[in-house]
Design an enzyme around this catalytic site. Structure first.
Site, mmCIF file in Angstrom:
data_model
loop_
_atom_site.group_PDB
_atom_site.id
_atom_site.type_symbol
_atom_site.label_atom_id
_atom_site.label_comp_id
_atom_site.label_asym_id
_atom_site.label_seq_id
_atom_site.Cartn_x
_atom_site.Cartn_y
_atom_site.Cartn_z
ATOM 1 N N HIS A 55 4.055 -0.376 0.781
ATOM 2 C CA HIS A 55 2.885 -1.166 0.398
ATOM 3 C C HIS A 55 2.435 -2.110 1.508
ATOM 4 O O HIS A 55 1.368 -2.724 1.398
ATOM 5 C CB HIS A 55 3.218 -1.961 -0.861
ATOM 6 C CG HIS A 55 2.104 -2.045 -1.856
ATOM 7 N ND1 HIS A 55 1.035 -1.166 -1.897
ATOM 8 C CD2 HIS A 55 1.884 -2.917 -2.893
ATOM 9 C CE1 HIS A 55 0.230 -1.480 -2.884
ATOM 10 N NE2 HIS A 55 0.705 -2.542 -3.498
ATOM 11 N N ASN B 184 -2.135 -8.227 -5.015
ATOM 12 C CA ASN B 184 -3.130 -8.187 -6.084
ATOM 13 C C ASN B 184 -4.182 -9.283 -6.007
ATOM 14 O O ASN B 184 -5.163 -9.244 -6.754
ATOM 15 C CB ASN B 184 -2.437 -8.255 -7.448
ATOM 16 C CG ASN B 184 -1.599 -7.022 -7.733
ATOM 17 O OD1 ASN B 184 -1.547 -6.095 -6.928
ATOM 18 N ND2 ASN B 184 -0.933 -7.009 -8.875
ATOM 19 N N ASP C 96 -2.571 0.832 2.387
ATOM 20 C CA ASP C 96 -1.829 2.044 2.066
ATOM 21 C C ASP C 96 -2.591 2.903 1.060
ATOM 22 O O ASP C 96 -3.304 2.377 0.203
ATOM 23 C CB ASP C 96 -0.457 1.684 1.502
ATOM 24 C CG ASP C 96 -0.556 0.793 0.274
ATOM 25 O OD1 ASP C 96 -0.985 -0.376 0.418
ATOM 26 O OD2 ASP C 96 -0.243 1.261 -0.840
ATOM 27 N N ASN D 66 -4.939 -2.164 -6.295
ATOM 28 C CA ASN D 66 -5.169 -3.530 -6.767
ATOM 29 C C ASN D 66 -5.601 -4.486 -5.665
ATOM 30 O O ASN D 66 -6.390 -5.408 -5.900
ATOM 31 C CB ASN D 66 -3.916 -4.063 -7.457
ATOM 32 C CG ASN D 66 -3.664 -3.396 -8.797
ATOM 33 O OD1 ASN D 66 -4.601 -2.963 -9.462
ATOM 34 N ND2 ASN D 66 -2.399 -3.302 -9.190
#
Length: 239
Positions: free
Chosen positions: A67, A114, A139, A160
């Site tokens: 991530h 997020n 990513d 997100n």
């Protein structure tokens, strides 16, 4: 279609001189990162800056995870271009410098993935960076590991971090993004666990190759006739 145009005057190639311009307003004070020179006709030419944002999660816990490849790209650009990342602003770690002749602002939001938009929106507004000059690196599970895709616009694709960025840009989707493929979770593995897992040795070797595309990125940002092609894909792992 051409994208990532870096100069307000097409085709111009002039010596680079970077400076930061402060413009006073009643409220607030707005800062601009610019570079300018004088053309053959004596008129002032001004380069439009870029805000290049890598998405990820802060802290050693997330270092090296799938991530966080957006953060890794910013780190590589920072190192190779000598742009020092040592300032916290708008909940982001930032650095101001240039790629070739083009002024850039590198940013790594420290808000956690997020809430990335909480940094991107305010930074773009503060430095007066136009939407078309915001490049977001993140990513992408829909791409195989080690594959990169550049797009001039698009949705959030259920990512997100990108969803937050778009929300803080008033829902605008007309900004370029560089997706770095990380592949899909194997079998029935939980998606969150997959994203927060570190790469295997083989996967890491493949993903390291994406830094080769950093050169392409630099070329695309330079104020010359060479620009990155829209929706071009680089298969970096196996040639």
């Amino acid at each position: 279609m051409e994208m990532l145009q870096a100069l307000t005057v097409p085709g111009a190639c002039v010596p680079f001189e970077q400076r930061t311009v402060f413009r006073k307003h009643q409220s607030p004070i707005v800062r601009r990162v610019t570079a300018s020179s004088t053309g053959k006709d004596g008129k002032k030419l001004e380069y439009t800056p870029w805000l290049v944002v890598g998405l990820g999660n802060p802290g050693n816990k997330y270092h090296g995870t799938r991530h966080n490849v957006g953060f890794e790209m910013i780190d590589r650009i920072s190192k190779e271009e000598g742009i020092i990342m040592n300032t916290i602003q708008s909940k982001a770690l930032i650095g101001i410098g240039s790629i070739g002749e083009v002024p850039v602002l590198l940013a790594k939001p420290q808000t956690y993935m997020n809430f990335s938009g909480e940094s991107v929106g305010p930074l773009a507004a503060y430095y007066q960076v136009p939407i078309r000059h915001i490049l977001v690196v993140y990513d992408e599970m829909s791409l195989p590991n080690g594959v990169m895709r550049l797009q001039p616009k698009g949705g959030h694709g259920h990512h997100n971090g990108m969803k937050s960025v778009m929300e803080h840009l008033d829902g605008c989707r007309q900004f370029p993004r560089l997706c770095i493929g990380i592949g899909n979770p194997p079998g029935t593995m939980d998606v969150k666990a997959f994203l927060l897992q570190k790469f295997s040795a083989e996967e890491r070797e493949q993903v390291e190759e994406y830094t080769l595309a950093k050169t392409e990125l630099a070329i695309g940002l330079a104020p010359t006739a060479r620009v990155l092609a829209v929706s071009r894909c680089w298969k970096l792992a196996n040639g």
